[in-house]
Design a protein around this motif. Structure first.
Motif, PDB file in Angstrom:
ATOM      1  N   ILE A 139      16.457   8.403   6.073  1.00 26.97           N
ATOM      2  CA  ILE A 139      16.486   7.116   6.772  1.00 26.97           C
ATOM      3  C   ILE A 139      17.894   6.813   7.299  1.00 26.97           C
ATOM      4  O   ILE A 139      18.048   6.237   8.373  1.00 26.97           O
ATOM      5  CB  ILE A 139      15.976   5.987   5.848  1.00 26.97           C
ATOM      6  N   LYS A 140      18.907   7.235   6.560  1.00 22.93           N
ATOM      7  CA  LYS A 140      20.293   7.021   6.986  1.00 22.93           C
ATOM      8  C   LYS A 140      20.735   8.051   8.030  1.00 22.93           C
ATOM      9  O   LYS A 140      21.904   8.158   8.332  1.00 22.93           O
ATOM     10  CB  LYS A 140      21.236   7.038   5.789  1.00 22.93           C
ATOM     11  N   LYS A 141      19.794   8.825   8.531  1.00 19.02           N
ATOM     12  CA  LYS A 141      20.029   9.804   9.600  1.00 19.02           C
ATOM     13  C   LYS A 141      20.865  11.007   9.170  1.00 19.02           C
ATOM     14  O   LYS A 141      21.492  11.660   9.984  1.00 19.02           O
ATOM     15  CB  LYS A 141      20.691   9.144  10.825  1.00 19.02           C
ATOM     16  N   ASN A 142      20.870  11.297   7.887  1.00 14.05           N
ATOM     17  CA  ASN A 142      21.538  12.503   7.405  1.00 14.05           C
ATOM     18  C   ASN A 142      20.449  13.495   6.986  1.00 14.05           C
ATOM     19  O   ASN A 142      20.195  13.714   5.812  1.00 14.05           O
ATOM     20  CB  ASN A 142      22.481  12.187   6.243  1.00 14.05           C
ATOM     21  N   ARG A 143      19.809  14.062   7.975  1.00 17.81           N
ATOM     22  CA  ARG A 143      18.650  14.919   7.722  1.00 17.81           C
ATOM     23  C   ARG A 143      19.027  16.196   6.973  1.00 17.81           C
ATOM     24  O   ARG A 143      18.263  16.666   6.146  1.00 17.81           O
ATOM     25  CB  ARG A 143      17.939  15.224   9.034  1.00 17.81           C
ATOM     26  N   PHE A 144      20.188  16.757   7.269  1.00 17.42           N
ATOM     27  CA  PHE A 144      20.606  17.978   6.573  1.00 17.42           C
ATOM     28  C   PHE A 144      20.707  17.733   5.072  1.00 17.42           C
ATOM     29  O   PHE A 144      20.180  18.503   4.274  1.00 17.42           O
ATOM     30  CB  PHE A 144      21.945  18.495   7.114  1.00 17.42           C
ATOM     31  N   LEU A 145      21.368  16.652   4.680  1.00 18.28           N
ATOM     32  CA  LEU A 145      21.512  16.332   3.257  1.00 18.28           C
ATOM     33  C   LEU A 145      20.154  15.987   2.645  1.00 18.28           C
ATOM     34  O   LEU A 145      19.861  16.376   1.514  1.00 18.28           O
ATOM     35  CB  LEU A 145      22.497  15.180   3.073  1.00 18.28           C
ATOM     36  N   SER A 146      19.328  15.308   3.391  1.00 22.26           N
ATOM     37  CA  SER A 146      17.982  14.969   2.933  1.00 22.26           C
ATOM     38  C   SER A 146      17.188  16.232   2.609  1.00 22.26           C
ATOM     39  O   SER A 146      16.573  16.341   1.542  1.00 22.26           O
ATOM     40  CB  SER A 146      17.263  14.150   4.002  1.00 22.26           C
ATOM     41  N   ILE A 147      17.219  17.183   3.528  1.00 22.70           N
ATOM     42  CA  ILE A 147      16.497  18.445   3.326  1.00 22.70           C
ATOM     43  C   ILE A 147      17.101  19.228   2.163  1.00 22.70           C
ATOM     44  O   ILE A 147      16.376  19.807   1.343  1.00 22.70           O
ATOM     45  CB  ILE A 147      16.497  19.284   4.621  1.00 22.70           C
ATOM     46  N   LYS A 148      18.413  19.228   2.065  1.00 15.82           N
ATOM     47  CA  LYS A 148      19.104  19.942   0.985  1.00 15.82           C
ATOM     48  C   LYS A 148      18.710  19.383  -0.392  1.00 15.82           C
ATOM     49  O   LYS A 148      18.399  20.135  -1.312  1.00 15.82           O
ATOM     50  CB  LYS A 148      20.613  19.819   1.203  1.00 15.82           C
ATOM     51  N   ILE A 149      18.691  18.066  -0.510  1.00 21.15           N
ATOM     52  CA  ILE A 149      18.314  17.417  -1.779  1.00 21.15           C
ATOM     53  C   ILE A 149      16.858  17.714  -2.108  1.00 21.15           C
ATOM     54  O   ILE A 149      16.530  18.119  -3.234  1.00 21.15           O
ATOM     55  CB  ILE A 149      18.567  15.894  -1.707  1.00 21.15           C
ATOM     56  N   PHE A 150      15.988  17.520  -1.128  1.00 17.90           N
ATOM     57  CA  PHE A 150      14.565  17.740  -1.363  1.00 17.90           C
ATOM     58  C   PHE A 150      14.281  19.203  -1.716  1.00 17.90           C
ATOM     59  O   PHE A 150      13.550  19.490  -2.670  1.00 17.90           O
ATOM     60  CB  PHE A 150      13.753  17.318  -0.139  1.00 17.90           C
ATOM     61  N   ALA A 151      14.882  20.130  -0.963  1.00 17.11           N
ATOM     62  CA  ALA A 151      14.653  21.558  -1.212  1.00 17.11           C
ATOM     63  C   ALA A 151      15.179  21.974  -2.587  1.00 17.11           C
ATOM     64  O   ALA A 151      14.526  22.741  -3.300  1.00 17.11           O
ATOM     65  CB  ALA A 151      15.302  22.398  -0.114  1.00 17.11           C
ATOM     66  N   SER A 152      16.340  21.466  -2.977  1.00 20.97           N
ATOM     67  CA  SER A 152      16.907  21.802  -4.293  1.00 20.97           C
ATOM     68  C   SER A 152      16.016  21.295  -5.420  1.00 20.97           C
ATOM     69  O   SER A 152      15.714  22.015  -6.374  1.00 20.97           O
ATOM     70  CB  SER A 152      18.309  21.218  -4.439  1.00 20.97           C
ATOM     71  N   ALA A 153      15.602  20.031  -5.312  1.00 19.03           N
ATOM     72  CA  ALA A 153      14.732  19.457  -6.342  1.00 19.03           C
ATOM     73  C   ALA A 153      13.389  20.178  -6.378  1.00 19.03           C
ATOM     74  O   ALA A 153      12.840  20.438  -7.458  1.00 19.03           O
ATOM     75  CB  ALA A 153      14.543  17.964  -6.102  1.00 19.03           C
TER      76      ALA A 153
END
Length: 183
Positions: free
Chosen positions: A146-160
């Motif tokens: 939502i904060k427009k940081n899609r790379f970090l969003s994907i990184k967090i989701f993929a890691s978890a």
């Protein structure tokens, strides 16, 4: 009650505890911590209680310090007492809940203190303590999306997701289906 009989049996009888361990197999880090502390003190059942008690105490301390830091006197006194009552029940149950909550709280507080790496690390490893707490990394990922940081969003989701899948794979997908069969 039957719940208190169950707890006292599992706490006092090592064979009963070993019979329950497959239900905890999916909580990889929690089981390793039980094993480590259990070897030190000589009792795996007491190790579960110690982990819950220490985790609950640290949660109470952290929340008290947060309210004290904000100088909200009514909350500094009242809210931690309410949390303490709730956490004392959790610590008596000897579950990984308070440990997973502590890790999530530490991750969120790290983020609040602008420490991105520790926050991401702590929040993404939650599934190895409790797989059903995968919701926190998902919400954290959604927040960055939502904060427009899609790379970090994907990184967090993929890691978890990696830790979640690894936990299920190492436990031979032991978990919900088996628990529902015994319910």
């Amino acid at each position: 009650s039957s719940e208190s009989n169950y707890r006292s049996t599992v706490f006092s009888n090592q064979i009963a505890l070993k019979q329950q361990l497959p239900f905890y197999k999916i909580r990889i880090a929690y089981v390793y911590l039980i094993n480590f502390i259990g070897k030190i003190i000589g009792s795996y059942s007491k190790a579960t209680w110690i982990i819950s008690l220490i985790s609950s105490s640290l949660i109470l301390l952290i929340t008290s310090l947060i309210f004290f830091k904000k100088l909200e006197t009514i909350f500094f006194v009242g809210f931690p007492i309410l949390i303490g009552i709730t956490l004392s029940g959790l610590s008596r149950l000897s579950t990984p809940d308070s440990l997973a909550i502590l890790i999530g709280l530490a991750g969120l507080l790290s983020y609040n203190e602008k420490k991105l790496f520790p926050s991401i690390f702590l929040i993404t490893i939650i599934p190895i303590f409790r797989t059903d707490y995968f919701i926190l990394p998902f919400l954290f990922s959604l927040y960055f999306f939502i904060k427009k940081n899609r790379f970090l969003s994907i990184k967090i989701f993929a890691s978890a997701l990696f830790f979640y899948i690894a936990s299920n794979t190492l436990a031979n997908n032991y978990g919900y289906l088996t628990i529902f069969n015994f319910s």
